[in-house]
Design a protein around this motif. Structure first.
Motif, PDB file in Angstrom:
ATOM      1  N   ALA A 175       0.872  -1.165   0.000  1.00 34.68           N
ATOM      2  CA  ALA A 175       0.000   0.000   0.000  1.00 34.68           C
ATOM      3  C   ALA A 175       0.913   1.220   0.000  1.00 34.68           C
ATOM      4  N   PRO A 176       0.367   2.399  -0.318  1.00 31.74           N
ATOM      5  CA  PRO A 176       1.191   3.599  -0.252  1.00 31.74           C
ATOM      6  C   PRO A 176       1.741   3.818   1.159  1.00 31.74           C
ATOM      7  N   ILE A 177       2.851   4.543   1.256  1.00 30.96           N
ATOM      8  CA  ILE A 177       3.466   4.828   2.557  1.00 30.96           C
ATOM      9  C   ILE A 177       2.429   5.429   3.504  1.00 30.96           C
ATOM     10  N   GLU A 178       1.652   6.334   2.962  1.00 37.05           N
ATOM     11  CA  GLU A 178       0.640   7.011   3.774  1.00 37.05           C
ATOM     12  C   GLU A 178      -0.274   6.000   4.466  1.00 37.05           C
ATOM     13  N   ARG A 179      -0.724   5.018   3.692  1.00 38.66           N
ATOM     14  CA  ARG A 179      -1.650   4.022   4.256  1.00 38.66           C
ATOM     15  C   ARG A 179      -0.942   3.134   5.270  1.00 38.66           C
ATOM     16  N   ASN A 180       0.341   2.902   5.036  1.00 33.44           N
ATOM     17  CA  ASN A 180       1.095   2.094   5.982  1.00 33.44           C
ATOM     18  C   ASN A 180       1.294   2.833   7.299  1.00 33.44           C
ATOM     19  N   VAL A 181       1.572   4.129   7.202  1.00 31.75           N
ATOM     20  CA  VAL A 181       1.745   4.893   8.437  1.00 31.75           C
ATOM     21  C   VAL A 181       0.410   4.946   9.181  1.00 31.75           C
ATOM     22  N   ALA A 182      -0.653   5.136   8.417  1.00 34.61           N
ATOM     23  CA  ALA A 182      -1.976   5.277   9.032  1.00 34.61           C
ATOM     24  C   ALA A 182      -2.627   3.918   9.257  1.00 34.61           C
ATOM     25  N   TYR A 183      -1.813   2.884   9.348  1.00 35.93           N
ATOM     26  CA  TYR A 183      -2.399   1.548   9.419  1.00 35.93           C
ATOM     27  C   TYR A 183      -3.294   1.354  10.641  1.00 35.93           C
ATOM     28  N   GLY A 184      -2.840   1.891  11.764  1.00 38.82           N
ATOM     29  CA  GLY A 184      -3.620   1.696  12.983  1.00 38.82           C
ATOM     30  C   GLY A 184      -4.752   2.695  13.122  1.00 38.82           C
ATOM     31  N   ASP A 185      -4.763   3.704  12.274  1.00 40.79           N
ATOM     32  CA  ASP A 185      -5.795   4.742  12.356  1.00 40.79           C
ATOM     33  C   ASP A 185      -6.141   5.152  10.926  1.00 40.79           C
ATOM     34  N   ALA A 219      -6.991   8.710   9.670  1.00 39.21           N
ATOM     35  CA  ALA A 219      -6.183   9.866  10.040  1.00 39.21           C
ATOM     36  C   ALA A 219      -5.964  10.738   8.806  1.00 39.21           C
ATOM     37  N   ASN A 220      -5.966  12.055   9.011  1.00 40.38           N
ATOM     38  CA  ASN A 220      -5.780  12.909   7.843  1.00 40.38           C
ATOM     39  C   ASN A 220      -4.302  13.132   7.560  1.00 40.38           C
ATOM     40  N   ARG A 221      -4.048  13.701   6.409  1.00 40.47           N
ATOM     41  CA  ARG A 221      -2.685  13.874   5.919  1.00 40.47           C
ATOM     42  C   ARG A 221      -1.802  14.609   6.926  1.00 40.47           C
ATOM     43  N   ASP A 222      -2.367  15.625   7.589  1.00 37.72           N
ATOM     44  CA  ASP A 222      -1.561  16.413   8.523  1.00 37.72           C
ATOM     45  C   ASP A 222      -1.066  15.564   9.682  1.00 37.72           C
ATOM     46  N   ARG A 223      -1.960  14.754  10.215  1.00 40.02           N
ATOM     47  CA  ARG A 223      -1.554  13.924  11.345  1.00 40.02           C
ATOM     48  C   ARG A 223      -0.527  12.892  10.897  1.00 40.02           C
ATOM     49  N   ILE A 224      -0.732  12.382   9.690  1.00 46.37           N
ATOM     50  CA  ILE A 224       0.225  11.394   9.176  1.00 46.37           C
ATOM     51  C   ILE A 224       1.595  12.038   9.017  1.00 46.37           C
ATOM     52  N   ALA A 225       1.596  13.225   8.423  1.00 48.24           N
ATOM     53  CA  ALA A 225       2.869  13.918   8.226  1.00 48.24           C
ATOM     54  C   ALA A 225       3.491  14.258   9.577  1.00 48.24           C
ATOM     55  N   GLY A 226       2.654  14.597  10.553  1.00 50.03           N
ATOM     56  CA  GLY A 226       3.166  14.896  11.891  1.00 50.03           C
ATOM     57  C   GLY A 226       3.879  13.690  12.480  1.00 50.03           C
ATOM     58  N   ALA A 227       3.257  12.527  12.323  1.00 54.01           N
ATOM     59  CA  ALA A 227       3.854  11.316  12.880  1.00 54.01           C
ATOM     60  C   ALA A 227       5.161  10.978  12.174  1.00 54.01           C
ATOM     61  N   THR A 228       5.184  11.098  10.840  1.00 52.14           N
ATOM     62  CA  THR A 228       6.428  10.770  10.137  1.00 52.14           C
ATOM     63  C   THR A 228       7.503  11.798  10.451  1.00 52.14           C
ATOM     64  N   PRO A 245       9.684  10.484  -5.547  1.00 56.25           N
ATOM     65  CA  PRO A 245       8.896  11.101  -6.628  1.00 56.25           C
ATOM     66  C   PRO A 245       7.391  11.091  -6.339  1.00 56.25           C
ATOM     67  N   LEU A 246       6.929  10.021  -5.747  1.00 58.81           N
ATOM     68  CA  LEU A 246       5.490   9.930  -5.483  1.00 58.81           C
ATOM     69  C   LEU A 246       5.144  10.309  -4.047  1.00 58.81           C
ATOM     70  N   GLY A 247       6.153  10.680  -3.275  1.00 55.82           N
ATOM     71  CA  GLY A 247       5.900  11.119  -1.909  1.00 55.82           C
ATOM     72  C   GLY A 247       5.140  10.086  -1.102  1.00 55.82           C
ATOM     73  N   TYR A 248       4.095  10.551  -0.446  1.00 52.60           N
ATOM     74  CA  TYR A 248       3.332   9.662   0.421  1.00 52.60           C
ATOM     75  C   TYR A 248       2.544   8.604  -0.352  1.00 52.60           C
TER      76      TYR A 248
END
Lengths: 634, 650
Positions: B478-488, B491-500, B513-516
């Motif tokens: 899955a995209p990095i974003e979805r992996n970070v937000a796996y437990g939630d 979660a919106n992009r801001d919170r995800i970016a905050g955690a990373t 190149p494709l970022g999150y």
């Protein structure tokens, strides 16, 4: 305060998920794979025939058996016809002819049974054999293809080909010969019908074209439905497999509920598409029955009238009825055959794709078998990369003397691992030369080259089996004493004997019942048992605690005595123990020397070291830029 | 030596009897096989729950059988009419033929329609059942405890989820109804035939008992060989996937020959069995067909004699033969059906084996949600030993074969505080981490959060409150974003970016190149060990747990980066109890209390200062880590520090 209820928040909150979109689309996007193609692919068939070639005798026998089987099948109504016309018709009954017919019948069915068994058993067994051959060929090929292919291709996909695609062929193979039989039977019935009475034959067969017209309309729709069904199956199975692989993370992250909902959607798609496909498959059943009924009605009306007018023998009419009764069975199986073909072609293509991955590193015809080398390694102006135009190593030259230990340090992507891989000739250089004991690695056999080098990788990998098996690994003649001695050298003996089964403890999957540190110790012991001239350590101490590391360092010092060492260093302790340190940056050697020399030189090594970076691997880019910028300005 | 001779209730760490000749057993668990009939009945019961579908399907089956059985009668009538023997020929005979033809056409069409309904509904029930089983299986695997997943090979679980569900489904959608159809055909057919002519009828059906007997024999043999084959194929799967995953090791050790031998041994083993299965099946199929044809020959002979004697007409004989022709396909398919049944009972057994397992760790009935007040986590004389399957409730009293992994662990950590745990590998550090979210249950003592025993509250609320950052985490495709937000997931992009950002991963992600949106996991890019661990940290931060456990989760992250992560987390850790497990002292020396674990026991405890002053094992480790190499190297190190004018250091 109560625990937050984040995971159970109603869908639609956060990340702007539109309410009408499905959960799967929202969370995973659409990532269906295109997995279908034509039903017939000459290339695939030809290659496939190549795999059948070793069994051509079996196949010939099978085809003969099929033909005999079909002929006997065809003969049965004829015998009945003979019995009726010669022994049973009113006013002309004859017991002797009846008995003759019965004897002939018994003879024919005995041959039929024998042919049937031969046909089924030969085909079935040969099909299994060929499938296992195919799998073995793929597996053997994967043992030789370049590592960069293996790096890029994840195991799950290869396994899908080794298993799923091979299994898909099984159905196809087994049914192909019976399909040939069906086809011959169809033709045979047509021939017999026409020769028994060509007019009645033509009348009866007049319904067949209708079936073809129907099929032409039906096929494209049905094919789409079948494809879709298969596609959804692979999606569902993929999702299941991934969840099983990641089940610990799933439980850790409390994701069970969301994952279940996602899976439910996928399984639902799968269900619906299969039901749709089933509708298409089943619509053909009444069609075929209609036509069978119509053909029989024609035989009864036309044939019956002919019999009444004594223009046709009664036995012929009865034989017609029996033929027509069986006529559409082959057509029905042939309908199924098409989808099976289509599936098989896709699987075949995927299998041959694997077999077509080029083997880049091969032994020369006159490759040397090296047995004893001094263990020196030399890189001469080596340029190398994985992708065209993107060299990872640029004009690298260095020499490791026999018995010397060098440490390779540098940030991720600087080319350390590539250097060790080239020494083992996992890949061939673009330019320059790699020499081992004075031989160009391309001039010696890979096997003998490999026997000069042992490797320990960053992530310890253990196989199913006992601890003993794993330490001994491929060195079949290693005795218990040797294994235990190796374990003692790396300090693994104590924890191994503390396991419930000692050295014969079965390891769980990938050694799951051991800590990573313990697994690493076992992989060290494995390298010791292999006992090679050159030892390559790929950041092997990253996951070991300081105590164990200290023990390992001591063990390694002993191990490296008289051996050449190439260490991709991660920890300072490893680096400092080396005779020489090579600092890599962006595919070039920027510094070499002993620790003290490098410290005095005050370059990148010095800066990194002095900034207390315990590891030279995970360094932020901006820091390197800064250090290098500073270095060049002074 | 056979892989199928699995002992039941093998401990998590089994013993090899043979001294290791490469034989691999996949059976980490398996109870006594249940009788096949019970399994088939269970599948049938499940299928029968689709009541109206099954009712209509069976109704359609009966109708199809009846219409199909009408065909021979019309054939017989037509043959007699064609002779003109009944009507005396002429127009009457032609009319009779016409009627017979129409009737035959009509019953064919009806048979076709009803067969369609029966097939479709059969498949529909099968697919629904497959869907249901798939969901049950998925859900069960998600709920089964770590100890289960420790014992069982994932390859085997995947095989069960794919092939065995398919096996059960196919049984329901074809074999089950086909069997009913066959029984109906034979049953109704015998009624008609025996009523017609007792002797001929008996002869026509004489093959049925023989076929039934062979079918039962075959079913028994195939069931056994199918189970064995499945097991051997699972072993093959394991061998192949291990080889491919460990391909670098295989190459590095020039083990191609060894690996090919291993493969061939397992593969040949499976192939031999597969071939044997085919022979069993085909031998029986042809014998059954032969019996059928013999019966047909008898009917021809005796029927012929009866015709000669004038007892029956040729039409009657044709009717008998036409009836037998109808049975030809089902008899040919008996082999397939039996195979399907054998497969279904083997597959069903393997599926139900899993479905019937109760997760060892589950909610007590009526368990309340965990209520977080002060965020105090307490270990109270905690002991843990791996359990036998048989001793799920043994609580370690017998103590004989079970060795404590940890024992006598007591400590407390509250919101805003940190406990550090350090010790040699295998000392039980990770076990402590795994006990907190109840991946395993303690076998002695208790773990409480704010006074609530974690075994008394719901698992979901507990795991929501406890975050464990693992040393090695799983990347989903899955995209990095979805992996970070796996437990939630929401979660919106801001919170995800905050955690990373806190995990020091954001800069790397945005440099892609494709970022999150960059795909990771099996089909995506691969991350380095340090990047994976940072992603793991980011992942654990999103659900905002009250207790956060770092289980050696920074081993591959550089010390300086780790310092930055900790600085970024400082604010976040204010509000939660933190446990840091590490063998790198710089990761945990700031903790209020540090536990030094060895052999599953706390051997030293105190603050960093106290422990260093105490001069024990912690001190030894500290010296080792701050002063590696000693001597000249230490001197160099000292010089380096001076030269650099102090770094980011401790």
């Amino acid at each position: 305060m109560t625990v937050s209820t984040a995971t159970t928040a109603p869908p639609g909150l956060g990340n702007g998920r539109p309410g009408d979109r499905r959960l799967v689309t929202a969370l995973e996007g659409d990532r269906d794979e295109q997995i279908f193609g034509a039903a017939f692919d000459g290339g695939v068939i030809r290659r496939f025939l190549g795999f059948l070639r070793p069994y051509h005798r079996h196949l010939l026998a099978a085809i003969v058996a099929v033909l005999v089987f079909v002929l006997t099948q065809l003969a049965i109504p004829l015998i009945i016809r003979y019995a009726i016309d010669n022994a049973l018709v009113q006013g002309a009954t004859d017991r002797a002819f009846l008995e003759l017919a019965v004897v002939a019948f018994l003879l024919v069915i005995s041959v039929n049974a024998a042919a049937n068994f031969c046909q089924l058993a030969i085909v079935g067994r040969t099909a299994e054999q060929v499938l296992f051959d195919l799998r073995q060929a793929m597996y053997a090929h994967l043992q030789r293809v370049s590592l960069s292919f293996m790096d890029q291709t994840e195991v799950g996909r290869l396994m899908a080909r080794l298993q799923g695609d091979v299994d898909a062929l099984q159905e196809f193979l087994e049914s192909t010969i019976s399909a040939i039989g069906d086809l011959v039977l169809l033709l045979g019935i047509i021939v017999v019908l026409l020769s028994l009475d060509w007019q009645l034959g033509l009348f009866t067969l007049s319904v067949v074209p209708i079936l073809f017209v129907v099929r032409i309309v039906w096929l494209p729709h049905a094919r789409r439905a079948f494809m879709r069904a298969r596609q959804t199956s692979s999606v569902v199975n993929g999702a299941l497999a991934e969840n099983i692989n990641g089940v610990r993370t799933v439980q850790e992250m409390n994701r069970e509920r969301v994952n279940f909902d996602l899976f439910e959607e996928k399984a639902g798609d799968n269900l619906r598409s299969h039901l749709r496909a089933s509708k298409f498959a089943q619509i053909m059943v009444p069609m075929v029955d209609c036509l069978t009924g119509a053909a029989m009605a024609i035989v009864i009306i036309v044939g019956g009238n002919l019999v009444l007018r004594e223009a046709l023998d009664l036995g012929v009419m009865v034989a017609f009825i029996f033929y027509v009764q069986r006529f559409f069975d082959p057509i029905r199986s042939l309908t199924l055959q098409h989808t099976m073909m289509q599936r098989a072609m896709v699987s075949g293509r995927r299998i041959f794709e694997v077999l077509d991955v080029p083997i880049q590193v091969r032994d020369k015809a006159d490759a040397l078998e090296i047995t004893d080398t001094d263990g020196s390694i030399e890189f001469r102006n080596v340029t190398f990369g994985y992708l065209p135009g993107q060299p990872v190593l640029k004009d690298i030259s260095f020499r490791v003397e026999p018995g010397e230990t060098i440490a390779l340090v540098g940030p991720t992507g600087s080319g350390k691992t590539s250097i060790t891989a080239l020494a083992h000739r996992f890949y061939d250089v673009w330019e320059g030369q790699v020499l081992l004991g004075g031989h160009d690695v391309r001039d010696v056999t890979q096997d003998s080259l490999g026997r000069q080098i042992s490797m320990v990788l960053q992530e310890p990998f253990l196989f199913s089996g006992t601890v003993y098996d794993n330490i001994k690994y491929c060195k079949a003649d290693a005795g218990h004493g040797e294994v235990e001695a190796a374990a003692r050298v790396v300090g693994a003996h104590d924890f191994i004997t503390a396991l419930p089964g000692g050295y014969h403890t079965m390891l769980q999957q990938r050694g799951g019942n051991l800590s990573i540190g313990q697994r690493q110790l076992i992989s060290f012991a494995r390298a010791i048992v292999a006992d090679r001239k050159i030892l390559v350590l790929d950041e092997a101490t990253a996951s070991i605690d300081s105590y164990t590391e200290m023990r390992i360092q001591k063990a390694l010092a002993r191990l490296l005595e008289g051996r050449t060492g190439m260490v991709i260093a991660h920890r300072l302790a490893t680096v400092r123990g080396a005779d020489r340190i090579i600092v890599l940056q962006d595919g070039r050697i920027i510094e070499t020397g002993t620790h003290d020399e490098l410290m005095d030189r005050r370059g990148l090594y010095f800066r990194l070291y002095s900034m207390n970076y315990a590891s030279f691997d995970d360094i932020p880019d901006e820091l390197i830029r800064e250090v290098l910028g500073a270095g060049s300005s002074t | 030596m056979s892989t199928s001779t699995a002992a039941s209730g093998v401990t998590p760490i089994g013993r090899s009897e043979t001294g290791g000749d490469g034989e691999i057993s996949i059976h980490a668990f398996r109870g006594r096989p249940k009788p096949d009939l019970a399994i088939l009945l269970r599948i049938a019961r499940m299928a029968l729950r689709y009541r109206w579908r099954m009712a209509v399907a069976i109704g359609a089956t009966i109708a199809a059988a009846i219409f199909q059985l009408l065909v021979p009668q019309f054939v017989g009538a037509a043959v007699d009419h064609a002779q003109g023997s009944l009507t005396g020929g002429g127009a009457a005979a032609r009319a009779a033929l016409f009627v017979a033809a129409l009737a035959l056409l009509g019953s064919s069409v009806m048979r076709g329609l009803f067969t369609m309904v029966h097939n479709y509904l059969g498949e529909s029930v099968g697919q629904h059942l497959g869907y249901e089983l798939r969901l049950l299986y998925y859900e069960k695997l998600q709920r089964l405890s770590f100890s289960f997943h420790d014992r069982v090979q994932t390859g085997d679980l995947i095989t069960r989820g794919m092939l065995d569900i398919e096996g059960v489904r196919k049984f329901v959608d074809s074999a089950f109804l086909r069997l009913i159809l066959l029984i109906l055909l034979v049953g109704i057919g015998s009624y008609i035939l025996l009523g017609n002519d007792l002797v001929l009828g008996l002869l026509a059906l004489s093959f049925v008992p023989f076929v039934a007997w062979r079918a039962i024999v075959m079913r028994f043999k195939l069931g056994r060989s199918w189970r064995m084959l499945q097991d051997r194929l699972s072993v093959l799967t394991t061998v192949m996937s291990e080889n491919l995953e460990g391909i670098r090791i295989v190459r590095a050790f020039v083990a191609r020959v060894h690996e090919m031998d291993k493969f061939r041994r397992v593969s040949d083993n499976a192939l031999a069995l597969a071939k044997q299965r085919i022979t069993i099946r085909m031998r029986n199929t042809s014998v059954m067909t032969y019996a059928y044809f013999c019966a047909m020959g008898l009917v021809l002979w005796v029927g012929g004699l009866k015709i000669i004697d004038g007892e029956i007409t040729i039409g009657k004989l044709a009717e008998f033969l036409a009836f037998m022709t109808i049975l030809q396909m089902p008899v040919r398919h008996t082999g397939m059906m039996i195979n399907g049944i054998a497969r279904a009972s083997a597959s069903g057994a393997r599926l139900f084996e899993i479905l019937d397992l109760e997760p060892e760790i589950r909610d007590k009935p009526g368990a309340p949600e965990l209520e977080i007040r002060d965020g105090v986590l307490r270990f109270d004389d905690v002991r843990f030993a791996y359990q036998d399957e048989s001793g799920q409730d043994g609580s370690g009293q017998d103590g004989s074969g079970k060795r404590d992994i940890v024992s006598g662990i007591s400590f407390e950590v509250r919101r805003g505080r940190t406990v550090g745990i350090v010790g040699p590998p295998g000392s039980g550090k990770s076990t402590i981490a795994h006990l907190i979210p109840r991946f395993y249950d303690v076998t002695g003592g208790a773990i409480t959060i704010d006074g609530q025993d974690i075994r008394d509250v719901t698992l979901e609320s507990l795991r929501r409150a406890v975050g464990v950052v693992q040393q090695d985490t799983f990347m989903f495709t899955a995209p990095i974003e979805r992996n970070v937000a796996y437990g939630d997931p929401w979660a919106n992009r801001d919170r995800i970016a905050g955690a990373t950002e806190s995990a020091q991963l954001h800069d790397y992600v945005v440099s892609l190149p494709l970022g999150y949106e960059t795909l990771v996991g099996e089909r995506g890019i691969s991350l380095s060990g340090g990047q994976r661990q940072r992603l793991s940290i980011a992942r654990s931060l999103l659900p905002t747990p009250s207790v956060l456990v770092f289980d050696d989760s920074t081993a591959a992250i550089d010390a300086a980066t780790e310092q930055r992560i900790r600085a970024a987390l400082r604010e976040a850790t204010e509000n939660r109890a933190t446990i840091i497990i590490s063998h790198r002292l710089s990761s945990l020396m700031h903790a209020e209390e540090i536990l030094f674990i060895d052999g599953g026991r706390i051997v030293e405890r105190g603050s960093h200062g106290e422990l260093v002053a105490a001069g024990g094992r912690y001190r030894a480790l500290y010296d080792l880590q701050t002063n590696p190499g000693g001597g000249a190297a230490a001197e160099a190190s000292r010089r380096a520090r001076e030269g650099a004018g102090g770094g980011l250091g401790s």
